[in-house]
Design a protein around this motif. Structure first.
Motif, PDB file in Angstrom:
ATOM      1  N   SER A 140       0.832  -1.206   0.000  1.00 52.47           N
ATOM      2  CA  SER A 140       0.000   0.000   0.000  1.00 52.47           C
ATOM      3  C   SER A 140       0.861   1.248   0.000  1.00 52.47           C
ATOM      4  N   PHE A 141       1.869   1.279   0.873  1.00 50.34           N
ATOM      5  CA  PHE A 141       2.751   2.440   0.923  1.00 50.34           C
ATOM      6  C   PHE A 141       3.514   2.619  -0.395  1.00 50.34           C
ATOM      7  N   ILE A 142       4.000   1.517  -0.949  1.00 48.75           N
ATOM      8  CA  ILE A 142       4.714   1.602  -2.227  1.00 48.75           C
ATOM      9  C   ILE A 142       3.802   2.174  -3.308  1.00 48.75           C
ATOM     10  N   GLY A 143       2.580   1.671  -3.393  1.00 47.58           N
ATOM     11  CA  GLY A 143       1.637   2.151  -4.402  1.00 47.58           C
ATOM     12  C   GLY A 143       1.252   3.601  -4.209  1.00 47.58           C
ATOM     13  N   ILE A 144       1.029   3.994  -2.955  1.00 47.44           N
ATOM     14  CA  ILE A 144       0.658   5.379  -2.667  1.00 47.44           C
ATOM     15  C   ILE A 144       1.797   6.320  -3.045  1.00 47.44           C
ATOM     16  N   PHE A 145       3.006   5.977  -2.647  1.00 52.49           N
ATOM     17  CA  PHE A 145       4.145   6.834  -2.981  1.00 52.49           C
ATOM     18  C   PHE A 145       4.419   6.857  -4.482  1.00 52.49           C
ATOM     19  N   PHE A 146       4.293   5.718  -5.146  1.00 54.75           N
ATOM     20  CA  PHE A 146       4.511   5.680  -6.591  1.00 54.75           C
ATOM     21  C   PHE A 146       3.444   6.506  -7.312  1.00 54.75           C
ATOM     22  N   GLY A 147       2.189   6.382  -6.884  1.00 55.95           N
ATOM     23  CA  GLY A 147       1.113   7.175  -7.478  1.00 55.95           C
ATOM     24  C   GLY A 147       1.342   8.667  -7.291  1.00 55.95           C
ATOM     25  N   GLY A 148       1.806   9.057  -6.109  1.00 55.63           N
ATOM     26  CA  GLY A 148       2.124  10.461  -5.858  1.00 55.63           C
ATOM     27  C   GLY A 148       3.269  10.947  -6.733  1.00 55.63           C
ATOM     28  N   PHE A 149       4.278  10.093  -6.886  1.00 49.90           N
ATOM     29  CA  PHE A 149       5.418  10.437  -7.740  1.00 49.90           C
ATOM     30  C   PHE A 149       4.964  10.647  -9.185  1.00 49.90           C
ATOM     31  N   ILE A 150       4.134   9.744  -9.687  1.00 46.68           N
ATOM     32  CA  ILE A 150       3.633   9.861 -11.063  1.00 46.68           C
ATOM     33  C   ILE A 150       2.829  11.144 -11.235  1.00 46.68           C
ATOM     34  N   ALA A 151       1.998  11.479 -10.244  1.00 48.24           N
ATOM     35  CA  ALA A 151       1.191  12.705 -10.335  1.00 48.24           C
ATOM     36  C   ALA A 151       2.074  13.938 -10.420  1.00 48.24           C
ATOM     37  N   VAL A 152       3.096  14.011  -9.579  1.00 43.38           N
ATOM     38  CA  VAL A 152       3.991  15.168  -9.593  1.00 43.38           C
ATOM     39  C   VAL A 152       4.813  15.193 -10.882  1.00 43.38           C
ATOM     40  N   LEU A 153       5.274  14.037 -11.330  1.00 43.08           N
ATOM     41  CA  LEU A 153       6.053  13.963 -12.568  1.00 43.08           C
ATOM     42  C   LEU A 153       5.243  14.448 -13.766  1.00 43.08           C
ATOM     43  N   ILE A 154       4.013  13.968 -13.882  1.00 43.53           N
ATOM     44  CA  ILE A 154       3.165  14.374 -15.006  1.00 43.53           C
ATOM     45  C   ILE A 154       2.850  15.869 -14.936  1.00 43.53           C
ATOM     46  N   PHE A 180      -5.222  19.844  -9.893  1.00 43.66           N
ATOM     47  CA  PHE A 180      -4.033  19.114  -9.439  1.00 43.66           C
ATOM     48  C   PHE A 180      -4.373  18.182  -8.284  1.00 43.66           C
ATOM     49  N   LEU A 181      -5.132  18.674  -7.325  1.00 42.06           N
ATOM     50  CA  LEU A 181      -5.521  17.860  -6.176  1.00 42.06           C
ATOM     51  C   LEU A 181      -6.342  16.657  -6.608  1.00 42.06           C
ATOM     52  N   LYS A 182      -7.318  16.880  -7.473  1.00 46.79           N
ATOM     53  CA  LYS A 182      -8.180  15.802  -7.945  1.00 46.79           C
ATOM     54  C   LYS A 182      -7.369  14.741  -8.698  1.00 46.79           C
ATOM     55  N   ASN A 183      -6.506  15.171  -9.606  1.00 47.29           N
ATOM     56  CA  ASN A 183      -5.695  14.229 -10.375  1.00 47.29           C
ATOM     57  C   ASN A 183      -4.652  13.532  -9.512  1.00 47.29           C
ATOM     58  N   SER A 184      -4.100  14.236  -8.533  1.00 46.44           N
ATOM     59  CA  SER A 184      -3.120  13.625  -7.644  1.00 46.44           C
ATOM     60  C   SER A 184      -3.754  12.536  -6.788  1.00 46.44           C
ATOM     61  N   ILE A 185      -4.910  12.821  -6.248  1.00 45.80           N
ATOM     62  CA  ILE A 185      -5.607  11.808  -5.447  1.00 45.80           C
ATOM     63  C   ILE A 185      -5.957  10.613  -6.325  1.00 45.80           C
ATOM     64  N   GLY A 186      -6.394  10.859  -7.546  1.00 42.24           N
ATOM     65  CA  GLY A 186      -6.681   9.762  -8.470  1.00 42.24           C
ATOM     66  C   GLY A 186      -5.456   8.929  -8.770  1.00 42.24           C
ATOM     67  N   SER A 187      -4.337   9.575  -8.996  1.00 46.12           N
ATOM     68  CA  SER A 187      -3.094   8.865  -9.274  1.00 46.12           C
ATOM     69  C   SER A 187      -2.629   8.061  -8.063  1.00 46.12           C
ATOM     70  N   ILE A 188      -2.760   8.636  -6.886  1.00 46.25           N
ATOM     71  CA  ILE A 188      -2.386   7.923  -5.652  1.00 46.25           C
ATOM     72  C   ILE A 188      -3.271   6.697  -5.460  1.00 46.25           C
ATOM     73  N   LEU A 189      -4.578   6.844  -5.671  1.00 51.53           N
ATOM     74  CA  LEU A 189      -5.483   5.692  -5.525  1.00 51.53           C
ATOM     75  C   LEU A 189      -5.189   4.622  -6.569  1.00 51.53           C
ATOM     76  N   CYS A 190      -4.897   5.039  -7.804  1.00 52.46           N
ATOM     77  CA  CYS A 190      -4.519   4.068  -8.840  1.00 52.46           C
ATOM     78  C   CYS A 190      -3.255   3.321  -8.439  1.00 52.46           C
ATOM     79  N   GLY A 191      -2.258   4.056  -7.987  1.00 47.40           N
ATOM     80  CA  GLY A 191      -1.026   3.412  -7.543  1.00 47.40           C
ATOM     81  C   GLY A 191      -1.286   2.418  -6.429  1.00 47.40           C
ATOM     82  N   TRP A 192      -2.166   2.781  -5.518  1.00 42.40           N
ATOM     83  CA  TRP A 192      -2.488   1.884  -4.404  1.00 42.40           C
ATOM     84  C   TRP A 192      -3.144   0.599  -4.892  1.00 42.40           C
ATOM     85  N   PHE A 193      -4.239   0.709  -5.658  1.00 42.13           N
ATOM     86  CA  PHE A 193      -4.917  -0.540  -6.005  1.00 42.13           C
ATOM     87  C   PHE A 193      -4.203  -1.342  -7.079  1.00 42.13           C
ATOM     88  N   PHE A 194      -3.317  -0.711  -7.854  1.00 34.93           N
ATOM     89  CA  PHE A 194      -2.528  -1.491  -8.808  1.00 34.93           C
ATOM     90  C   PHE A 194      -1.394  -2.259  -8.125  1.00 34.93           C
TER      91      PHE A 194
END
Length: 136
Positions: A8-22, A40-54
């Motif tokens: 979960s932590f790996i996915g959340i951090f990876f999703g956050g990284f992808i959001a900031v990178l994009i 930005f907030l909406k897309n970042s939360i979406g990216s974090i959730l995607c990273g988590w469940f993936f």
């Protein structure tokens, strides 16, 4: 449970990284002077959730009570349902039947390609291990 939390932590951090990178790439190459904070907030939360469940959903493949077809179906359905809910609610996919069906079709094709690649890779690894065991 420990594996679930670590992934979960790996996915959340990876999703956050992808959001900031994009976002940074859009600013650098999109000629943006200012970004929309709400977007930005909406897309970042979406990216974090995607990273988590993936990163958490592959745990199906570690459940020995399920056979491979069951694991694959449960994994695909979990990913698709969660992604479609998220993508439609955030606005990543337009809310119409053609867009949803096209997204599902693309997801099925990509999923099949990745599934076959992983299957062949692990089958090859198992063959190598069996060959090494025979030499012992």
């Amino acid at each position: 449970m420990k594996t679930f939390i670590i992934r979960s932590f790996i996915g959340i951090f990876f999703g956050g990284f992808i959001a900031v990178l994009i976002t940074n790439l859009n600013i650098l190459f999109g000629d943006f002077v200012m970004i929309d904070g709400t977007l930005f907030l909406k897309n970042s939360i979406g990216s974090i959730l995607c990273g988590w469940f993936f990163t958490v959903s592959p745990l199906y493949f570690e459940n020995r009570k399920l056979n491979l077809p069951q694991q694959t179906i449960l994994h695909f359905l979990t990913i698709m349902v969660l992604y479609l809910i998220l993508a439609l609610s955030i606005g990543w996919i337009p809310f119409n039947i053609i867009s949803v069906l096209l997204t599902i079709l693309i997801a099925i094709v990509v999923y099949i390609i990745f599934w076959i690649a992983f299957y062949l890779y692990f089958k090859n690894q198992a063959r190598k291990l069996n060959d090494d065991l025979k030499k012992i």
